[in-house]
Design an enzyme around this catalytic site. Structure first.
Site, PDB file in Angstrom:
ATOM      1  N   THR A 177     -15.149  29.126 -57.265  1.00 32.45           N
ATOM      2  CA  THR A 177     -15.739  30.578 -56.694  1.00 32.45           C
ATOM      3  C   THR A 177     -14.090  31.380 -55.293  1.00 32.45           C
ATOM      4  OG1 THR A 177     -16.652  29.941 -54.994  1.00 32.45           O
ATOM      5  CG2 THR A 177     -17.883  30.573 -57.057  1.00 32.45           C
ATOM      6  N   HIS A 178     -13.856  32.608 -54.655  1.00 33.23           N
ATOM      7  CA  HIS A 178     -13.544  32.978 -54.071  1.00 33.23           C
ATOM      8  C   HIS A 178     -13.036  31.945 -52.951  1.00 33.23           C
ATOM      9  CE1 HIS A 178     -16.044  33.086 -51.121  1.00 33.23           C
ATOM     10  NE2 HIS A 178     -17.020  33.297 -50.984  1.00 33.23           N
ATOM     11  N   ASP A 179     -11.425  32.362 -53.424  1.00 27.04           N
ATOM     12  CA  ASP A 179     -10.600  31.395 -51.865  1.00 27.04           C
ATOM     13  C   ASP A 179     -10.850  29.992 -52.187  1.00 27.04           C
ATOM     14  OD1 ASP A 179     -10.147  34.238 -50.600  1.00 27.04           O
ATOM     15  OD2 ASP A 179     -12.199  33.371 -49.632  1.00 27.04           O
ATOM     16  N   ASP A 180     -11.082  28.984 -53.386  1.00 27.51           N
ATOM     17  CA  ASP A 180     -10.703  27.777 -53.278  1.00 27.51           C
ATOM     18  C   ASP A 180      -9.252  27.384 -53.729  1.00 27.51           C
ATOM     19  OD1 ASP A 180     -13.608  27.551 -53.218  1.00 27.51           O
ATOM     20  OD2 ASP A 180     -14.050  27.745 -55.569  1.00 27.51           O
TER      21      ASP A 180
ATOM     22  N   ALA B 253     -13.961  29.237 -50.973  1.00 30.81           N
ATOM     23  CA  ALA B 253     -13.022  28.321 -49.575  1.00 30.81           C
ATOM     24  C   ALA B 253     -13.026  27.380 -49.676  1.00 30.81           C
ATOM     25  CB  ALA B 253     -13.476  29.503 -48.535  1.00 30.81           C
TER      26      ALA B 253
END
Length: 221
Positions: free
Chosen positions: A139-142, A159
Site C-alpha cells: 500500500t501507500h508509502d511502503d 509506510a
C-alpha cells in the site's frame, strides 16, 4: 510484438510459476532454464529445456535473466545466486503477471517478479530481485528493499519498510509504519505490530521473536 529471450535461473516450483506468468503475456520468450543440479541437465520442465548449470548464462549474452530461487530457511539465497552470476544490472529482466495491479508511477528494480493478483496501490519504488507471490498487497508509502521475498497474501499496511533479503511468509500482515530488518524472516500468518530487528525470525499473533528451544547438555558418563 517480438518477444525477447529470457533465461530462468533455478528449475524448481518457482520457475514453473514464473513460466506460467510469462506465457500469459507477450513480452518474454523463455529459451531455457539453468540449474546447477547435474541430474536436471537435459530434462524438460513445462516445455522448456534445462540447458545445464548457471555458468552457461554467459553463453547467451542476448538473453535477459530472472533468478527463480526462494527459501524461508535461506533468505539470502537469491542474493547469493545473483552475486555468483556476476552479471550487470542491465542483463536482468522483470516479470509482471498480466493479472497484477500496479499503480502508475511504481518503479520495479531489475530482476523483480510479480505473480498473479499482486496489488501495489500507489507510486513507490520496489527493489531489485524482489519476489512477490500471488495476492501480495503493498500500500501507500511502503519501501521494499532488494532481494525481498513476499510469499502469497503477505500484506503491508502504509509506510512499512522491508529491508534487503527479508522473507515474509504466506498470509502475514504488517502494521503501518513498521520496519522489517534485513534478512529477517516472518512466519506464515504472523501479525507484525512492532519493528523486527535484522536477522531475527518472528512468528505468531501478535508476532514475537522465535527462540529456539535449548538443547539439554548430556554429561559424560
Amino acid at each position: 510484438m517480438t518477444r525477447a529471450p529470457l533465461l530462468l535461473v533455478g528449475a524448481g516450483g518457482l520457475a514453473r510459476e514464473v513460466l506460467a506468468a510469462i506465457r500469459l503475456g507477450d513480452r518474454w520468450d523463455p529459451v531455457g532454464l539453468l540449474d546447477d543440479r547435474p541430474s536436471l541437465a537435459g530434462s524438460v520442465i513445462d516445455r522448456v529445456p534445462v540447458l545445464g548449470g548457471t555458468d552457461l548464462v554467459h553463453e547467451h549474452p542476448n538473453a535477459k535473466v530472472v533468478v527463480c530461487v526462494a527459501n524461508a530457511h535461506r533468505p539470502t539465497g537469491r542474493r547469493e545466486v545473483v552475486r555468483k552470476l556476476g552479471l550487470p544490472a542491465s542483463r536482468y529482466g522483470t516479470v509482471v503477471h498480466p493479472h497484477a495491479s500496479v499503480a502508475h508511477g511504481v518503479v520495479l528494480g531489475e530482476g523483480t517478479v510479480l505473480l498473479a493478483g499482486v496489488v501495489i496501490t500507489a507510486p513507490q519504488e520496489v527493489g531489485a530481485h524482489v519476489l512477490a507471490m500471488p495476492h501480495v498487497l503493498l500500500t501507500h508509502d511502503d519501501s521494499v528493499g532488494d532481494f525481498v521475498t513476499l510469499a502469497g497474501r503477505a500484506t503491508l499496511a502504509g509506510a512499512v519498510r522491508v529491508e534487503d533479503s527479508a522473507y515474509l511468509g504466506s498470509a502475514c500482515a504488517v502494521r503501518e509504519g513498521v520496519t522489517i530488518g534485513a534478512e529477517a524472516v516472518i512466519g506464515m500468518g504472523a501479525v507484525v505490530l512492532d519493528d523486527v530487528p535484522a536477522g531475527e525470525t518472528w512468528v505468531g499473533l501478535p508476532a514475537r521473536k522465535l527462540v529456539s528451544a535449548a538443547v539439554p547438555r548430556l554429561e559424560a558418563l
